[in-house]
Design an enzyme around this catalytic site. Structure first.
Site, PDB file in Angstrom:
ATOM      1  N   ARG A 203       0.916  -1.255   0.104  1.00  0.00           N
ATOM      2  CA  ARG A 203      -0.007   0.066  -0.090  1.00  0.00           C
ATOM      3  C   ARG A 203       0.868   1.331  -0.125  1.00  0.00           C
ATOM      4  O   ARG A 203       0.446   2.261  -0.452  1.00  0.00           O
ATOM      5  CB  ARG A 203      -0.807   0.026   1.295  1.00  0.00           C
TER       6      ARG A 203
ATOM      7  N   ILE B  51      -7.076   7.569  -1.153  1.00  0.00           N
ATOM      8  CA  ILE B  51      -7.163   6.069  -1.134  1.00  0.00           C
ATOM      9  C   ILE B  51      -7.818   5.623   0.010  1.00  0.00           C
ATOM     10  O   ILE B  51      -7.530   6.193   1.169  1.00  0.00           O
ATOM     11  CB  ILE B  51      -5.620   5.551  -1.054  1.00  0.00           C
ATOM     12  N   SER B  52      -8.851   4.620  -0.452  1.00  0.00           N
ATOM     13  CA  SER B  52      -9.630   4.384   0.891  1.00  0.00           C
ATOM     14  C   SER B  52      -8.951   3.273   2.040  1.00  0.00           C
ATOM     15  O   SER B  52      -7.850   2.841   1.656  1.00  0.00           O
ATOM     16  CB  SER B  52     -10.711   3.322   0.201  1.00  0.00           C
ATOM     17  N   PRO B  53      -9.380   3.308   3.399  1.00  0.00           N
ATOM     18  CA  PRO B  53      -8.815   2.424   4.257  1.00  0.00           C
ATOM     19  C   PRO B  53      -8.767   1.231   3.926  1.00  0.00           C
ATOM     20  O   PRO B  53      -9.433   0.558   3.046  1.00  0.00           O
ATOM     21  CB  PRO B  53      -9.555   2.759   5.443  1.00  0.00           C
TER      22      PRO B  53
END
EC number: 2.1.1.77
Length: 409
Positions: A66, A92-94
């Site tokens: 990530r 950016i999503s969790p």
């Protein structure tokens, strides 16, 4: 998702303390033992512990670096379970949200998946670890081009990316076995329905700008069967979807939705209007107001226990917010970090979704019965959005809250 740039740093989203053998990684790139260790800890102590059980999904989250999908200056935060800015008002999503969306569509090795909203490419990479091929569309040209380069560099040859309006889908490669939408329209675009194969599944966040719910759709004999899932908060789907939006935010009249927790509109009994719910339970007896209140419990130092809600606000017209609620606390105490305390935290963002200020109601410690709390917080002049975070925030004990209200000044 909205930007929470100091989410993990300030509240200590817990990372695990044991090591797991690292999985092979496509392309390897700049992955290091330290990053791999953090990634594996995050999967164990956040993603798996909070409900992701599909081993293929867990393996994919363990594998994808990530930190390669965020700005260099934010790589130290890559393995906290938080949204991070990637530029152009996007995030950016969790990792948990990415895992949840992926698990929900039940991806298979033979699947061809369409993703709407490439962003930096993280969700596409996770899917690519599991399925045969991923087709991904990004409307923001610089993001789409950089994501395509990044995915190629990391060795994801089973991802095909393009710049375009995801509202239109990608007819050239339809039909798709699964569709994941990582931005929020008011309604499902018809072309996405048309491009989902019979028996296929689609997950999409639908709703107003700051009030959204995940829906899972399955296509059966040409018709969509809808299942309501959990509340969430994503950036809006832009392009034609935004042009057709009927309900616009009202920044001059900010309000909390379901602050009394009376409404629960899903199978899990979660309170409507609140997203990112962790270690919380809606209680239906002896509420100080109405029939329900919200309870948070945590006995693991640093572990998240909270709910969040976003709203629009115009800081050029509103200088202060009055916040009121009922609070009860049992054995409330601080977590390992300074900010890990029972409280309400308010984060303010500008039009670029950068943090421009924050405020706190509380914090509270010890034990006390129900009491009414009223406090006033200052609103930064450049604020256009805010997020209210309610809970133990990594602290310990049992916190109960009810009838949360805000009023602008």
């Amino acid at each position: 998702m909205l930007v929470l740039t100091d989410f993990g740093k300030r509240f200590g989203i817990t990372l695990a303390v044991c090591l797991i053998a690292a999985l092979p990684l496509r392309g390897m790139a700049k992955d290091t033992p330290a990053f791999r260790q953090l990634r594996l800890k995050m999967v164990k102590n956040v993603v798996a512990r909070d409900g992701i059980t599909d081993e293929a999904v867990l393996s994919a989250i363990r594998a994808v670096p990530r930190h390669e999908f965020v700005r260099t200056s934010l790589q130290k935060l890559a393995y906290y379970d938080q949204a991070l800015p990637i530029g152009f008002k996007q995030t950016i999503s969790p990792p948990f949200v990415v895992s949840y969306m992926t698990q929900t569509i039940e991806p298979k090795p033979s699947d061809r998946v369409l993703e709407i909203g490439t962003g930096s490419g993280y969700q596409a990479a996770v899917l690519a670890e599991i399925v045969d091929h991923v087709y991904t569309i990004e409307i923001v040209e610089p993001l789409g081009k950089s994501a395509a380069r990044r995915l190629k560099r990391l060795g994801y040859d089973n991802v095909t990316a393009k710049v375009g309006d995801g509202y239109q889908g990608w007819e050239e490669y339809a039909p798709f076995d699964k569709i994941i939408v990582t931005c929020s329209p008011e309604d499902v675009p018809q072309k996405l329905i048309d491009q989902l194969r019979d028996g296929g599944k689609m997950i999409i966040p639908l709703g107003e700008r700051h009030q959204q719910v995940f829906y899972l759709f399955e296509k059966q004999e040409g018709e969509l069967v809808k299942q309501q899932l959990i509340p969430t908060l994503f950036v809006p789907m832009t392009g034609k979807a935004e042009d057709e939006r009927q309900v616009q935010p009202d920044p001059l009249h900010p309000r909390i939705v379901n602050g009394g927790f009376e409404a629960a509109g899903n199978e899990e009994g979660r309170a409507e209007g609140w997203h990112y719910q962790r270690q919380n339970q809606r209680i239906l007896v002896q509420a100080p107001e109405g029939k329900a209140y919200m309870q948070f419990q945590n006995d693991t130092p640093g572990r998240g226990s909270q709910i969040l809600q976003g709203f629009a606000i115009d800081g050029s017209e509103i200088s202060h917010l009055d916040i009121s609620l009922f609070v009860r606390l049992e054995a409330g105490r601080k977590g390992p970090l300074q900010y890990e305390l029972p409280a309400i935290y308010v984060y303010f963002y500008d039009q670029s979704r950068q943090v421009v200020g924050d405020a706190v109601v509380g914090p509270w410690t010890g034990t006390f019965p129900w009491k009414e709390v009223r406090e006033t917080v200052k609103v930064p002049r450049h604020a256009t959005e805010a997020i209210l975070r309610v809970g133990l925030n990594g602290g310990l004990g049992t916190l109960c809250v009810d009838d949360i209200r805000i009023a602008p000044r």
